[in-house]
Design an enzyme around this catalytic site. Structure first.
Site: not given
Ligand code: AP5
Ligand code: MG
Length: 207
Positions: A13, A88, A122, A152, A163
């Site tokens: 994402k 979410r 990552r 992270r 997650r």
């Molecule tokens: P990356 O782009 O970092 O993936 P991502 O989908 O952004 O993954 P996140 O771990 O950030 O998602 P998340 O939803 O768990 O965490 P968030 O920070 O939103 O890519 C991942 C890796 O893959 C990278 O190394 C990249 O280079 C590689 N990659 C990407 N595409 C690729 C491809 N096509 N091929 C190969 N490699 C590839 O949330 C964290 C926490 O915050 C949550 O757990 C929750 O506690 C809280 N939170 C956040 N938002 C909310 C909400 N709306 N409501 C409640 N709690 C929330």
């Molecule tokens: Mg992310």
């Protein structure tokens, strides 16, 4: 244009929203990045969020909805936003309807085993938040700002699996929610990064 990026943890994402923000000149808003910034600053919201993030659980809806309602009032959100990690839950999606009009939901499709592997590789810039993979980027400092690349705290295998389970239970129902609205576009998120970005750009260019 306002777009939601939906997908499990590690589906890309952030990677895709960041690329589209540059190409389409739109604001990239990641709720995860916003919460991590609050944690870094040691705010009350940050301290509350940390207790949920560390477990891989979702931060309560009311907290997230308040945070995003306020963020959308800022001037830079008026031109259009790429939402990464929000909504979410169905409650968040319903609240978003009274905040902004959503034109498209890009649903990144990838299996659990692939994301566990990706997240283990990552690295994230401690300064600007740019995301890398050690599989494709071998340096220990950021290409953009020379900041230190870090792991992270919620990127350990136990938390990533938690997650993923939370995603399946609480977030995956949004696939049907946006399908019913006729704006869901599913994308194979196992394509090579640049190919996938081109594919998504093709979808956004038609809006
Ligand atoms: P990356 O782009 O970092 O993936 P991502 O989908 O952004 O993954 P996140 O771990 O950030 O998602 P998340 O939803 O768990 O965490 P968030 O920070 O939103 O890519 C991942 C890796 O893959 C990278 O190394 C990249 O280079 C590689 N990659 C990407 N595409 C690729 C491809 N096509 N091929 C190969 N490699 C590839 O949330 C964290 C926490 O915050 C949550 O757990 C929750 O506690 C809280 N939170 C956040 N938002 C909310 C909400 N709306 N409501 C409640 N709690 C929330
Ligand atoms: Mg992310």
């Amino acid at each position: 244009m306002n777009v939601v990026f939906l997908g499990p943890p590690g589906s890309g994402k952030g990677t895709m929203a960041s690329r589209m923000a540059k190409r389409c000149n739109l604001l990239h808003l990641s709720t995860g990045d916003m919460l991590r910034a609050e944690i870094k600053q040691g705010t009350e919201l940050g301290n509350l969020a940390k207790s949920f993030i560390d477990k891989g659980a979702l931060v309560p809806d009311s907290v997230i909805i308040d945070m995003m309602s306020n963020r959308f009032l800022e001037e830079d959100a008026k031109n259009g936003v790429l939402l990464d990690g929000f909504p979410r839950t169905t409650a968040q999606a319903e609240a978003l309807e009274s905040i902004a009009n959503i034109d498209s939901c890009i649903n990144l499709v990838v299996a659990a085993e692939v994301v566990v592997n990706r997240v283990a590789s990552r690295r994230v810039c401690a300064n600007c938040g740019e995301v890398y993979s050690i599989k494709t980027y071998a340096k220990s400092d950021c290409e953009k700002c020379a900041g230190e690349l870090t792991i992270r705290p919620d990127d350990n295998e136990k938390t990533i699996r938690a997650r993923f389970a939370v995603y399946e239970e609480q977030t995956a129902p949004l696939i049907e929610y946006y399908t019913d609205k006729g704006i869901l576009e599913s994308v194979d998120a196992t394509m090579p990064i640049e190919e996938e970005a081109e594919y998504i750009y093709g979808i956004l260019s038609k809006i």
